[in-house]
Design a protein around this motif. Structure first.
Motif, PDB file in Angstrom:
ATOM      1  N   MET A 165       0.840  -1.195   0.000  1.00 59.60           N
ATOM      2  CA  MET A 165       0.000   0.000   0.000  1.00 59.60           C
ATOM      3  C   MET A 165       0.872   1.240   0.000  1.00 59.60           C
ATOM      4  SD  MET A 165      -1.241  -0.437   3.959  1.00 59.60           S
ATOM      5  CE  MET A 165      -1.929  -2.039   3.556  1.00 59.60           C
ATOM      6  N   LYS A 166       0.233   2.391  -0.287  1.00 57.95           N
ATOM      7  CA  LYS A 166       0.981   3.637  -0.193  1.00 57.95           C
ATOM      8  C   LYS A 166       0.949   4.123   1.246  1.00 57.95           C
ATOM      9  CE  LYS A 166      -0.424   7.505  -1.849  1.00 57.95           C
ATOM     10  NZ  LYS A 166      -0.758   8.467  -2.925  1.00 57.95           N
ATOM     11  N   GLN A 167       1.682   5.212   1.498  1.00 58.38           N
ATOM     12  CA  GLN A 167       1.906   5.628   2.884  1.00 58.38           C
ATOM     13  C   GLN A 167       0.623   5.802   3.675  1.00 58.38           C
ATOM     14  OE1 GLN A 167       2.389   7.607   0.261  1.00 58.38           O
ATOM     15  NE2 GLN A 167       1.676   9.676   0.642  1.00 58.38           N
ATOM     16  N   ASN A 168      -0.351   6.514   3.095  1.00 55.89           N
ATOM     17  CA  ASN A 168      -1.545   6.782   3.895  1.00 55.89           C
ATOM     18  C   ASN A 168      -2.454   5.568   3.968  1.00 55.89           C
ATOM     19  OD1 ASN A 168      -1.380   7.932   1.209  1.00 55.89           O
ATOM     20  ND2 ASN A 168      -3.563   8.336   1.403  1.00 55.89           N
ATOM     21  N   GLY A 169      -2.188   4.575   3.123  1.00 57.42           N
ATOM     22  CA  GLY A 169      -2.904   3.313   3.264  1.00 57.42           C
ATOM     23  C   GLY A 169      -2.648   2.681   4.624  1.00 57.42           C
ATOM     24  N   VAL A 170      -1.437   2.904   5.144  1.00 56.55           N
ATOM     25  CA  VAL A 170      -1.102   2.330   6.445  1.00 56.55           C
ATOM     26  C   VAL A 170      -2.019   2.925   7.534  1.00 56.55           C
ATOM     27  CG1 VAL A 170       0.734   1.887   8.114  1.00 56.55           C
ATOM     28  CG2 VAL A 170       1.281   2.050   5.685  1.00 56.55           C
ATOM     29  N   ASN A 171      -2.394   4.208   7.340  1.00 52.58           N
ATOM     30  CA  ASN A 171      -3.344   4.803   8.292  1.00 52.58           C
ATOM     31  C   ASN A 171      -4.645   4.017   8.291  1.00 52.58           C
ATOM     32  OD1 ASN A 171      -1.341   6.680   8.013  1.00 52.58           O
ATOM     33  ND2 ASN A 171      -2.666   8.404   7.560  1.00 52.58           N
ATOM     34  N   VAL A 172      -5.094   3.673   7.079  1.00 48.47           N
ATOM     35  CA  VAL A 172      -6.365   2.950   6.961  1.00 48.47           C
ATOM     36  C   VAL A 172      -6.241   1.572   7.601  1.00 48.47           C
ATOM     37  CG1 VAL A 172      -8.038   2.009   5.317  1.00 48.47           C
ATOM     38  CG2 VAL A 172      -6.943   4.217   4.860  1.00 48.47           C
ATOM     39  N   ALA A 173      -5.092   0.936   7.380  1.00 49.86           N
ATOM     40  CA  ALA A 173      -4.895  -0.428   7.863  1.00 49.86           C
ATOM     41  C   ALA A 173      -4.460  -0.465   9.323  1.00 49.86           C
ATOM     42  CB  ALA A 173      -3.846  -1.123   6.993  1.00 49.86           C
ATOM     43  N   SER A 174      -4.148   0.699   9.882  1.00 44.52           N
ATOM     44  CA  SER A 174      -3.397   0.714  11.142  1.00 44.52           C
ATOM     45  C   SER A 174      -4.156   0.104  12.318  1.00 44.52           C
ATOM     46  CB  SER A 174      -2.966   2.139  11.475  1.00 44.52           C
ATOM     47  OG  SER A 174      -4.109   2.950  11.677  1.00 44.52           O
ATOM     48  N   ASP A 175      -5.466   0.184  12.302  1.00 48.28           N
ATOM     49  CA  ASP A 175      -6.196  -0.374  13.443  1.00 48.28           C
ATOM     50  C   ASP A 175      -5.982  -1.886  13.502  1.00 48.28           C
ATOM     51  OD1 ASP A 175      -7.754  -0.456  15.660  1.00 48.28           O
ATOM     52  OD2 ASP A 175      -9.666  -0.236  14.607  1.00 48.28           O
ATOM     53  N   ARG A 186       6.789   5.333   8.548  1.00 46.45           N
ATOM     54  CA  ARG A 186       7.700   4.583   9.413  1.00 46.45           C
ATOM     55  C   ARG A 186       7.314   4.699  10.888  1.00 46.45           C
ATOM     56  NH1 ARG A 186      13.573   6.709   7.803  1.00 46.45           N
ATOM     57  NH2 ARG A 186      12.440   8.671   7.981  1.00 46.45           N
ATOM     58  N   HIS A 187       6.635   5.817  11.203  1.00 52.87           N
ATOM     59  CA  HIS A 187       6.291   6.010  12.619  1.00 52.87           C
ATOM     60  C   HIS A 187       5.388   4.910  13.147  1.00 52.87           C
ATOM     61  CE1 HIS A 187       8.235   9.897  13.128  1.00 52.87           C
ATOM     62  NE2 HIS A 187       8.023   9.988  11.845  1.00 52.87           N
ATOM     63  N   PHE A 188       4.647   4.273  12.246  1.00 53.31           N
ATOM     64  CA  PHE A 188       3.814   3.157  12.698  1.00 53.31           C
ATOM     65  C   PHE A 188       4.669   2.041  13.274  1.00 53.31           C
ATOM     66  CE2 PHE A 188       0.671   5.218  10.010  1.00 53.31           C
ATOM     67  CZ  PHE A 188      -0.448   5.143  10.826  1.00 53.31           C
ATOM     68  N   THR A 211      18.039  -1.604   8.504  1.00 49.59           N
ATOM     69  CA  THR A 211      17.091  -1.941   9.573  1.00 49.59           C
ATOM     70  C   THR A 211      16.963  -0.706  10.449  1.00 49.59           C
ATOM     71  OG1 THR A 211      18.748  -2.701  11.144  1.00 49.59           O
ATOM     72  CG2 THR A 211      17.957  -4.318   9.557  1.00 49.59           C
ATOM     73  N   THR A 212      15.901   0.045  10.235  1.00 46.40           N
ATOM     74  CA  THR A 212      15.852   1.364  10.869  1.00 46.40           C
ATOM     75  C   THR A 212      15.029   1.405  12.151  1.00 46.40           C
ATOM     76  OG1 THR A 212      14.157   1.942   9.264  1.00 46.40           O
ATOM     77  CG2 THR A 212      16.379   2.721   8.814  1.00 46.40           C
ATOM     78  N   TRP A 213      14.334   0.334  12.463  1.00 47.07           N
ATOM     79  CA  TRP A 213      13.640   0.259  13.755  1.00 47.07           C
ATOM     80  C   TRP A 213      13.428  -1.195  14.131  1.00 47.07           C
ATOM     81  CZ3 TRP A 213      13.104   3.086  17.828  1.00 47.07           C
ATOM     82  CH2 TRP A 213      12.220   2.638  18.827  1.00 47.07           C
ATOM     83  N   PRO A 214      13.726  -1.615  15.333  1.00 46.87           N
ATOM     84  CA  PRO A 214      14.477  -0.858  16.346  1.00 46.87           C
ATOM     85  C   PRO A 214      15.955  -0.797  15.969  1.00 46.87           C
ATOM     86  CG  PRO A 214      13.922  -3.057  17.141  1.00 46.87           C
ATOM     87  CD  PRO A 214      13.312  -2.952  15.796  1.00 46.87           C
ATOM     88  N   LEU A 215      16.629   0.269  16.390  1.00 49.14           N
ATOM     89  CA  LEU A 215      18.042   0.431  16.041  1.00 49.14           C
ATOM     90  C   LEU A 215      18.890  -0.559  16.840  1.00 49.14           C
ATOM     91  CD1 LEU A 215      18.369   4.313  15.987  1.00 49.14           C
ATOM     92  CD2 LEU A 215      18.507   2.759  14.029  1.00 49.14           C
TER      93      LEU A 215
END
Lengths: 375, 643
Positions: free
Chosen positions: B84-94, B128-130, B279-283
Motif C-alpha cells: 500500500m501507499k503511505q496513507n494506506g497504512v493509516n487505513v490499515a493501522s487499526d 515509518r512512525h507506525f 534496519t531502521t527500527w528498532p536500532l
C-alpha cells in the motif's frame, strides 16, 4: 458611452446587488444565464468590453446620451417624459375577449402591429406558477395568452436575445423601464457588429413603480397560496395599499408593506416610471378601471397607435387634465426620489465623474444636482 | 518477465518489480493490496504471474481489508505480502495494531511505499512512525538489489519473530529502475490450514487474538528485542569510508544513493564515513555505538520527518557516558529540510556546509537559462484532465448547476484523478480535499449545519473505487442522520488514476479472472438514498439532474455519472465522434464566446490558432468524446458519429 467588460459588470451590478434580472446580458454568450428570475454568472469572461456591460441598464446608463440620441434633447424630463400624445386607451372590439390587465392596450397594440406587418412577433412575459416566463409570441392568441401583470422582474430580454440569435427579425418587446433602457442602449452602440443581436423593432413600455424579487415573492406567496392556482395579480390604485392575488380558490389581499422587502435595491435608483425610452408606454389609468394610460413617444409609436385606432384594435379617448397632472406628479416624484437615492449612494454622476456609476446625467444637470446637494 | 527469469542474470528492474521478485523468491503465496502510487506495481506484478506461480493475488476493497486478507494466509501457514501507499497504512493501522498484538505465523510482510515530495499524493505522510508506535520491525532497502534481497529476507525475519515486518520503499526507489541479480525461485508447496484448537497462549496452535494484552504486549517487545539481535549482524547495515572520518553520515533508503553521489560530486569520499542502515527500527545499539565512536560530528540524511535522526539522538544520549557528546548536523540543526524530497544537490549542499567545502549547486544564471530554454519550446500549462475525460464534462455540469442554484453551494472533493478539480485549470470546483472517503464524510457534516443557519447546499464527489473503499460508511451516515448530502459518484469503471486496477464494481479480479461485479446503484438504493444515473457527456441532462438534487435538500441523494475513462482499455484510441471546428461559425475571441472552449472548458484536444483567431481540434490527441460540440455557443464544433 463607457464600455467595459463582464468582470466590471459582475462587480458593479451583480455583486453590488443592483442586478434586476432583466435578461439583457443573457443569451448573448455562454457566460450569463437566467435562473429563477436571477441572472447567474456561469464562467469568468475576461473581455475588456462586452455587450453585457454596454447594454446593462444598471451599469453606466448615460441618460443624457440616450436622451439626445432618442429624443434629440437633454435629459431634463418633466412629467411622463418626452411624448407626442398622452391619452386614455383600451382594447377595441377587434381584439376580442382576454384576461387583460386594465384595458388590454398592450395586447391591442401588439395585435395591431402584427396585423400591420410592422412586427413579426413580440417578446413578452407569461407565467408558469409564480415564475415569470419570457415568451416569443407570433400570433394574436399567443399574445393574449401572456396578458396580465407579473409584478416581478423578468428576464424578458433573454428571450429577445435568444429569438434574435435564432434568426428572428422584426420583434417587438414589451418592456419595463429597466428593460426599455437596456434596449435603448442597443441603438447607440454595437460592441460586436458581427453578432446578430440589436435593437428591437418596437418597444412597448410598461409603467412601473418597482418590481419584486421573483424568488423572494415566490417563497412568500408559496406559503400563502398554491402558485398553480394563481390567475391574476394586481395592485389597485392608492389608498388600497394591497397586492391582490386572484386564484381559482378566491382572491387574496396582501398588504404592500409585507412585500416591500422583496423590492430589489436596483428599483430604488430607477428614475423612470413611465418607460421613457419606449415607442409607446402603457400603464393603468387611475380612477377608471378597464382603461389604460397610453403615452405615445416616437413617430413609429404614433403611426402604430393611429393605425390601431383606425382598425378597431384600440379605442382612444382624451385623458382628463387632473389625471394627467396626477400621473405627471407621480412620475416626477419617482424620478426625483431615484436620482436622489442614486446620488446619495454614489451611483450617480456627470459625464466626467470617475466611475463606476450606475447612472450619468449631462454636465449642467449634474452641476445643478450637486449644487442642490451642497446647499 | 522479471517474475519468471532464471537466477543470476542481471536485470534492470523497477524497485517495485524487485520487491515482487523478492516475494516470489521467498515463496510467498498470497498477496493483497489497494492501489496507490507509488506502490501499485507490486501487486500488479504479482497478479500477472499469479497463475504461473500458483498464487492468490487480490486488489482488496481497501488497505485494511487487504492486510486482513494477507494476515489470514499467514495464519493458515502461507507466506503473504500486503502492499500500500503511505496513507494506506493509516487505513490499515487499526488492524495492524491488533495483528502486532496477536502475532502471525507464516512470514508476512507489509510493504509501504512513501511519497516524499507528494509527487502523487496530497500528503507526504511518514509511515515509518507506525513501526515505532505499533512496535514492529522496520526495513528500508537502499537500492534495487536490496529491494529484492531485503523483501526475501523480510519473510524469514517475520517468520522467525512471529511478527509482521514492515518494509518501506519511496517513490524514487519504487518507480526508478536499477540493476538486480535475481535469485532462484523455490518450489512451493504446503496446504493452507488454520490451527485454532490449542491453548489461547500457544501462538502456533491456539486461537489468534490481540489479547490478553498482559501476555501479548511483553511478547511483542520480546520479538523486538530478538529483532535487535538479528539487526546487529544484518548485512543490510553497512559502513563505507575511512576508519576515522571527519564526519559520519548515517542514512537509509534511497538517500544512501544521494549521499554516494554527493560525496563524489564534492570529492569528499575520503573524509566522510557512511553508515547505511537497512534496519531502521528498532536500532541495533552495538552497531550504532561502534559507528558513533568513529567521530564527533554526525549527519543524518533521510527524507521528510527526522525519524532516524531522533532515534539516533536518543541512542546517542543514552550512550553519552561511553562515547561522549556528539555534534549532530541534520534536520533539527537546519542542514536538511524536513519537507519535500531530498536529492543529491541538497545532500551535497549540506555536506559542503558541514565539511566547509566551496560548493555551488549550479553555475550562476543556470536556472534562468533553463527557464528561458523551456519557455522557448514548452507551453506553460496547468495540470488538466485528459482529452475526453468524463470528469471534465461532469465538473462542467456541476459547476453550472451550483452557479444556477445561486446559494453558494460547494463540492467536497475526494481522492482520485478527479481531485484535480481542486486546481484552477479544472474550474477549482472542489473546495475540500483530504483522505479517501472524506469528501462524503465532510458533506454529511456540512449537511447538518442548516440548523445553525448555513444555507449553502453541499455536494460530495467520489470515484467508483473510492466509493467502495471508504465512502459507503459516510453515505450510510448521511441517510441515517438525515443529512441532505448530494453524493456524485463519478463512475469511470476502474481504479483509473493508479492504472485501471479492478475494484468490486468490475467484472474481473486482479488476476484477470471473471468475478461478479457488485451493483453500485443497488447498494446506494439499499442504503436508502435516491439514485439517478446519467451519462456525463450529456451536459444538459447531467446539469438538470444535479440541479434537481440541489433543489431538494430533504434527504441524501446519489447521482451516478457513468462514462468510461478516456484511457480505459475499452475506450483508449477509440473515438466516438470525428470532431471539427467550422472556422466560419467560430466566434473566437469575440463578445459572445471569448474562446469558451479553449479558455474555459479547457480540453487539451481543443487548440487555439492565434493567426486566425479560431479554435481547432488537435486530431492527434482529441479522444472524440464530442462534448465540446455541446459547449460551443455558436454551434461551430461539429461532431460526426463514427461508423
Amino acid at each position: 458611452m463607457i464600455k467595459q467588460g463582464p468582470r466590471d459588470l459582475v462587480e458593479q451590478v451583480q455583486e453590488a446587488g443592483l442586478c434586476i434580472g432583466c435578461g439583457s446580458c443573457v443569451e448573448l454568450c455562454p457566460y450569463f444565464r437566467s435562473h429563477n428570475g436571477k441572472t447567474v454568472v456561469l464562467h469568468d469572461c475576461d473581455l475588456e468590453q462586452g455587450r453585457c456591460h454596454a447594454w446593462c441598464p444598471k451599469a453606466e446608463l448615460d441618460l443624457e446620451e440616450l436622451s439626445q440620441a432618442l429624443w434629440g434633447k437633454p435629459y431634463r424630463f418633466t412629467g411622463v417624459g418626452p411624448h407626442l400624445a398622452l391619452t386614455a386607451a383600451k382594447a377595441g372590439p377587434a381584439l376580442g375577449e382576454g384576461a387583460f390587465q386594465s384595458g388590454g392596450t398592450v395586447s391591442a397594440l401588439l395585435a395591431a402591429a402584427l396585423d400591420q406587418g410592422m412586427i413579426q412577433g413580440a417578446v413578452l412575459t407569461g407565467r408558469e406558477g409564480l415564475e415569470p416566463l419570457p415568451t416569443l409570441a407570433r400570433s394574436l392568441d399567443e399574445i393574449k395568452a401572456c396578458a396580465g401583470s407579473k409584478f416581478t422582474a423578468a428576464p424578458t430580454l433573454a428571450a429577445f436575445n435568444r429569438a434574435q440569435a435564432q434568426g428572428a427579425e422584426g420583434l417587438a418587446v414589451v418592456a419595463t423601464p429597466c428593460q426599455g433602457a437596456a434596449l435603448a442602449q442597443r441603438r447607440l452602440d454595437k460592441v460586436n457588429p458581427d453578432a446578430p443581436t440589436g435593437p428591437a423593432e418596437l418597444v412597448v413600455g410598461l409603467f412601473c413603480n418597482w418590481g419584486l424579487d421573483p424568488q423572494g415573492l415566490m417563497r412568500f406567496l408559496g406559503q400563502k397560496v398554491n402558485p398553480e392556482t394563481i390567475k391574476a395579480m394586481d395592485i389597485p390604485p392608492p389608498p388600497a395599499g394591497v397586492l391582490t392575488v386572484e386564484t381559482t380558490e378566491g382572491t387574496l389581499e396582501i398588504p404592500l408593506d409585507e412585500i416591500r422587502g422583496f423590492i430589489p435595491p436596483a428599483c430604488a435608483i430607477c428614475p423612470d416610471m413611465t418607460s421613457e425610452w419606449a415607442d409607446v408606454s402603457v400603464g393603468m389609468l387611475e380612477g377608471r378601471p378597464g382603461w389604460n394610460t397610453l403615452v405615445v413617444r416616437s413617430e413609429k409609436g404614433r403611426a402604430l397607435a393611429e393605425a390601431a385606432a383606425d382598425k378597431g384594435w384600440l379605442v382612444l379617448e382624451e385623458m382628463p387634465a387632473d389625471m394627467r397632472e396626477h400621473l405627471a406628479g407621480a412620475a416626477e416624484a419617482k424620478r426625483a426620489r431615484a436620482l436622489g437615492a442614486a446620488q446619495e449612494q454614489g451611483l450617480l454622476g456627470g459625464p466626467d465623474e470617475p466611475g463606476p456609476k450606475a447612472l450619468r446625467v449631462g454636465p449642467e444637470f449634474w452641476a445643478e444636482l450637486s449644487q442642490g446637494k451642497g446647499e | 518477465m522479471a517474475n519468471s527469469e532464471q537466477a543470476n542474470q542481471r536485470l534492470t528492474l523497477m524497485g517495485n518489480q524487485a520487491i515482487s521478485r523478492g516475494a516470489l523468491e521467498a515463496g510467498m503465496r498470497v498477496a493483497a493490496g489497494y492501489p496507490g502510487t507509488p506502490s501499485s506495481e507490486i501487486i500488479e506484478n504479482l497478479a500477472k504471474s499469479a497463475d504461473e506461480h500458483g498464487l492468490y493475488v487480490e486488489w482488496s476493497i481497501n488497505e485494511k481489508v487487504s492486510l486482513e486478507v494477507a494476515a489470514a494466509a499467514s495464519l493458515a501457514g502461507l507466506r503473504s505480502l500486503c502492499a500500500m501507499k503511505q496513507n494506506g497504512v493509516n487505513v490499515a493501522s487499526d488492524f495492524l495494531l491488533h495483528l502486532a498484538g496477536s502475532g502471525i505465523r507464516a512470514g508476512m510482510v507489509l510493504v509501504h511505499c512513501d511519497d516524499p515530495g507528494a509527487l502523487s499524493s496530497v500528503n507526504e505522510g511518514e509511515s515509518r512512525h507506525f513501526a515505532r508506535m505499533i512496535e514492529l520491525p522496520q526495513l528500508e532497502p537502499g537500492d534495487f538489489q536490496e529491494a529484492k534481497d531485503m523483501t526475501k529476507w523480510a519473510f524469514e525475519l517475520s517468520e522467525e519473530l512471529g511478527q509482521v515486518v514492515m518494509l518501506r520503499s519511496v517513490t524514487r526507489l519504487s518507480h526508478a529502475s536499477g540493476g538486480v541479480v535475481p535469485g532462484p525461485l523455490p518450489e512451493v508447496s504446503g496446504q493452507a490450514r488454520f490451527e485454532h484448537n490449542g491453548s489461547l497462549l500457544d501462538p502456533q496452535r491456539g486461537p489468534v487474538t490481540a489479547g490478553p494484552v498482559s501476555v501479548n504486549h511483553p511478547r511483542m517487545q520480546e520479538k523486538l528485542a530478538r529483532a535487535v539481535e538479528l539487526f546487529e549482524e544484518s548485512p543490510f547495515n553497512t559502513y563505507s569510508g575511512p576508519e576515522e572520518p571527519e564526519l559520519l553520515v548515517i542514512t537509509c533508503s534511497i538517500c544512501s544513493l544521494y549521499v554516494k553521489e554527493a560525496l563524489v560530486m564534492l570529492g569528499a569520499a575520503d573524509r566522510v564515513g557512511v553508515l547505511k542502515l537497512g534496519t531502521t527500527w528498532p536500532l541495533p545499539p552495538k552497531l550504532v555505538q561502534r559507528n558513533l565512536e568513529r567521530c564527533e560530528r554526525i549527519m543524518v540524511v533521510e527524507e521528510v520527518i527526522p525519524f532516524l535522526e531522533e532515534n539516533l539522538k536518543i541512542m546517542a544520549a543514552e550512550l553519552a557516558g561511553q562515547i561522549g557528546p556528539k555534534q549532530f548536523m541534520a534536520k533539527r540543526e537546519g542542514y536538511l529540510p524536513s519537507t519535500g524530497e531530498l536529492n543529491p544537490d541538497l545532500v551535497a549542499a549540506a555536506l559542503a556546509r558541514a565539511l566547509d567545502i566551496e560548493y555551488q549547486e549550479r553555475p550562476a544564471g543556470y536556472a534562468a537559462k533553463v527557464a528561458s530554454a523551456a519557455q522557448a519550446t514548452d507551453t506553460p500549462r496547468e495540470l488538466a484532465f485528459c482529452p475526453g475525460c468524463p470528469h471534465r464534462a461532469s465538473y462542467w455540469s456541476l459547476k453550472s448547476a451550483l452557479a444556477l442554484d445561486g446559494r453558494d453551494g460547494f463540492i467536497c472533493g475526494d481522492i482520485g484523478c478527479y481531485a484535480l478539480g481542486a486546481r484552477p485549470s479544472n474550474y477549482g470546483i472542489l473546495k475540500t480535499l483530504h483522505a479517501m472517503g472524506s469528501g462524503a464524510g465532510l458533506a454529511t457534516g456540512f449537511g447538518q449545519l442548516g440548523r445553525f443557519g448555513m444555507d449553502q447546499p453541499v455536494m460530495a464527489v467520489s470515484g467508483d473505487s473510492t466509493f467502495y473503499h471508504a465512502v459507503i460508511p459516510a453515505l450510510i451516515n448521511a441517510v441515517h442522520q438525515k443529512s441532505p448530502m448530494s453524493l456524485v459518484i463519478m463512475d469511470n469503471s476502474g481504479t483509473a488514476m493508479t492504472g485501471f486496477q479492478p475494484h468490486p464494481g468490475t467484472q474481473t479480479d486482479a488476476m484477470g479472472h471473471p468475478v461478479p461485479p457488485v451493483d453500485l446503484e443497488g447498494i446506494c438504493r439499499a442504503l436508502g438514498a435516491e439514485v439517478t444515473v446519467c451519462d456525463p457527456f450529456d451536459l444538459e441532462t447531467t446539469r438538470q439532474a444535479a440541479m434537481d438534487m440541489l433543489a431538494d435538500q430533504s434527504t441524501a441523494k446519489v447521482l451516478i455519472l457513468r462514462q468510461l475513462c478516456a484511457l480505459s482499455p475499452e475506450r483508449k484510441g477509440k473515438k466516438l465522434y470525428d470532431v471539427q471546428v467550422d472556422p466560419d461559425k467560430c466566434l473566437g475571441g469575440q463578445c459572445g464566446c471569448n474562446r469558451l472552449c479553449t479558455r474555459v472548458f479547457g480540453c487539451p484536444g481543443l487548440a487555439w490558432e492565434r493567426e486566425t483567431g479560431r479554435a481547432y481540434i488537435d486530431e492527434v490527441i482529441c479522444a472524440g468524446c464530442g462534448v465540446c460540440a455541446s459547449v460551443c455557443p455558436a454551434g461551430a464544433i461539429i461532431k460526426t458519429e463514427r461508423a
